[in-house]
Design an enzyme around this catalytic site. Sequence first.
Site, PDB file in Angstrom:
ATOM      1  N   CYS A 103       0.829  -1.201   0.000  1.00 36.49           N
ATOM      2  CA  CYS A 103       0.000   0.000   0.000  1.00 36.49           C
ATOM      3  C   CYS A 103       0.870   1.261   0.000  1.00 36.49           C
ATOM      4  O   CYS A 103       1.502   1.565  -0.987  1.00 36.49           O
ATOM      5  CB  CYS A 103      -0.966  -0.035   1.182  1.00 36.49           C
ATOM      6  SG  CYS A 103      -2.379   1.067   1.042  1.00 36.49           S
ATOM      7  N   HIS A 104       0.928   1.981   1.111  1.00 42.47           N
ATOM      8  CA  HIS A 104       1.773   3.174   1.221  1.00 42.47           C
ATOM      9  C   HIS A 104       3.183   2.848   1.729  1.00 42.47           C
ATOM     10  O   HIS A 104       4.010   3.742   1.874  1.00 42.47           O
ATOM     11  CB  HIS A 104       1.129   4.206   2.155  1.00 42.47           C
ATOM     12  CG  HIS A 104      -0.047   4.905   1.538  1.00 42.47           C
ATOM     13  ND1 HIS A 104      -1.288   4.343   1.471  1.00 42.47           N
ATOM     14  CD2 HIS A 104      -0.145   6.124   0.942  1.00 42.47           C
ATOM     15  CE1 HIS A 104      -2.125   5.176   0.873  1.00 42.47           C
ATOM     16  NE2 HIS A 104      -1.456   6.263   0.530  1.00 42.47           N
TER      17      HIS A 104
END
Length: 171
Positions: A103-104
């Site tokens: 994800c991030h």
Amino acid sequence: MAKVATLVTNMFEDVEYTSPAQALNDAGHEVFIIEKEAGKEVTGKQGEANLKVDYSIDEVKPEDFDALFIPGGFSPDILRADDRFVEFAKAFMDAMKPVFAICHGPQLLITAKTLNGRDATGYKSIKVDLENAGATFHDEEVFVCGKQLVTSRTPDDLPAFNREIVKLLEK
């Protein structure tokens, strides 16, 4: 089995830690939580996961671990403001040790300037950041680059992410 360093602080995406950590533990690997302060508890942004920090960043060296895991959420963005975490992540990439980011999570690797010429994926809002860092972005559930870097986009990709991180550590 592998000792996996996990860089995480408050506001991590709960399931992006708990699911891969469970997969790693089930495969016989040890997962260690590293943050600014040992013994402290950090909480996921959904409030579903509370983790006790095993080590402060000042107590560890990359050489102490076999792999690096960076869960997503807001945690990677918070951690990348601290050069100690950036340098720790950079050391794994430079040494070609396994790195897992979902994800991030790749935000920490972007700040470490370690993605130029690499292939990766991540949450769609960091696509331009990944490309500006020199990575080739792949909109796929999981992407394995150079038998070292495993990245995924969202919690929906966890089955593929977990499969590939465990598979990479088998080698």
